[in-house]
Scaffold this motif. Structure first.
Motif, short mmCIF file in Angstrom:
data_model
loop_
_atom_site.label_atom_id
_atom_site.label_comp_id
_atom_site.label_asym_id
_atom_site.label_seq_id
_atom_site.Cartn_x
_atom_site.Cartn_y
_atom_site.Cartn_z
N ALA A 118 20.68 -97.31 -9.75
CA ALA A 118 21.03 -96.13 -10.64
C ALA A 118 21.28 -94.88 -10.17
N TYR A 173 17.23 -88.23 -7.51
CA TYR A 173 16.56 -89.50 -7.36
C TYR A 173 15.75 -89.10 -5.80
N PHE A 185 18.78 -96.88 -21.20
CA PHE A 185 18.70 -96.25 -19.85
C PHE A 185 18.94 -94.94 -20.17
N VAL A 191 13.07 -96.41 -11.11
CA VAL A 191 14.18 -96.97 -11.39
C VAL A 191 14.85 -97.72 -10.40
N TYR A 233 24.41 -93.87 -11.97
CA TYR A 233 23.91 -92.76 -12.99
C TYR A 233 23.73 -91.39 -12.36
N ALA A 260 17.24 -91.56 -19.14
CA ALA A 260 17.65 -90.35 -18.28
C ALA A 260 17.55 -89.08 -19.08
#
Length: 239
Positions: free
Chosen positions: A121, A132, A101, A117, A125, A105
């Motif tokens: 996430a 996002y 992952f 995703v 993250y 990214a």
């Protein structure tokens, strides 16, 4: 465990039980209770053209490249996050090959790809350079416990029963320690400590610290209260 060989550690006995996104169609593996369910997100670079659009949808994927990993990852399983076609039938290109992952990214932050995703996430993250987005027609991603059918133990059955007894709320998560992230049928969020609900307000790079208006990464990581079962995605357990 990782998504380049998601079921190998179960088969070689490294772990007894794990979580994986659905669908899982392996004849030697048992699919247990769903432990997480929420719409997929689209991870893009913070300055990506899609980040400037008022609305994004699954059809937008046809204009961009998605990262992917090759065999032994089953292609049917990869289709959840790396579909070959949009819902309307337009082909989607596959771009940089990745194995973790973190590599996904990095490719997205560099502008080399965009990536579907799972919802968690955006909580775990929150890297600088990533944003996002919420496709309006994104499918719901589900995670479930899985284990080898021929090696089922009392411990595995006990964990599966415990997970089955926890509520799974679409847009939320299964948890034994904290409240679901979203209340079904309402716009309200029940929050983990210091983790803001997602929205699409443009990022404000000049601000440091937690921003209550979006999931753009900040210098200080979120503090999670408790240990949600769903935070164990992709990790196995041994007795």
């Amino acid at each position: 465990m990782n998504f380049t060989d998601p079921f190998g550690p179960l088969r070689d006995g490294t772990v007894e039980i794990a979580s994986a996104w659905l669908p899982v169609r392996e004849p030697d593996l048992t699919v247990g209770p769903v432990i997480d369910a929420e719409p997929l997100l689209l991870m893009v670079a913070i300055d990506h053209p899609l980040a400037l659009k008022g609305e994004v949808g699954m059809e937008d994927l046809a204009d961009w490249v998605l990262p992917y990993c090759g065999p032994p990852t089953p292609d049917y399983w990869l289709q959840t996050l790396v579909p070959t076609h949009t819902p309307g039938g337009r082909p989607i290109r596959r771009g940089p090959e990745v194995t973790t992952f973190q590599e996904v990214a990095a490719a997205v932050a560099a502008g080399d790809a965009v990536s579907l995703v799972h919802g968690d996430a955006a909580r775990y993250y929150r890297w600088p350079g990533l944003r996002y987005l919420h496709p309006h027609d994104a499918p719901t991603g589900e995670w479930a416990l899985i284990w080898p059918a021929a090696q089922e133990t009392d411990t595995v059955r006990a964990l599966a029963r415990a997970a089955k007894g926890c509520p799974v709320i679409p847009g939320g998560r299964t948890t034994t320690a904290t409240a679901p992230r979203r209340v079904v049928g309402t716009p309200e969020y029940i929050q983990y400590a210091d983790v803001p609900p997602p929205c699409d307000v443009p990022p404000q790079p000049e601000r440091r610290g937690r921003c209550p208006h979006h999931l753009t990464p900040r210098a200080d990581p979120p503090r999670i209260t408790g240990q949600p079962l769903a935070s164990l995605h992709g990790r196995g357990f041994r007795q």
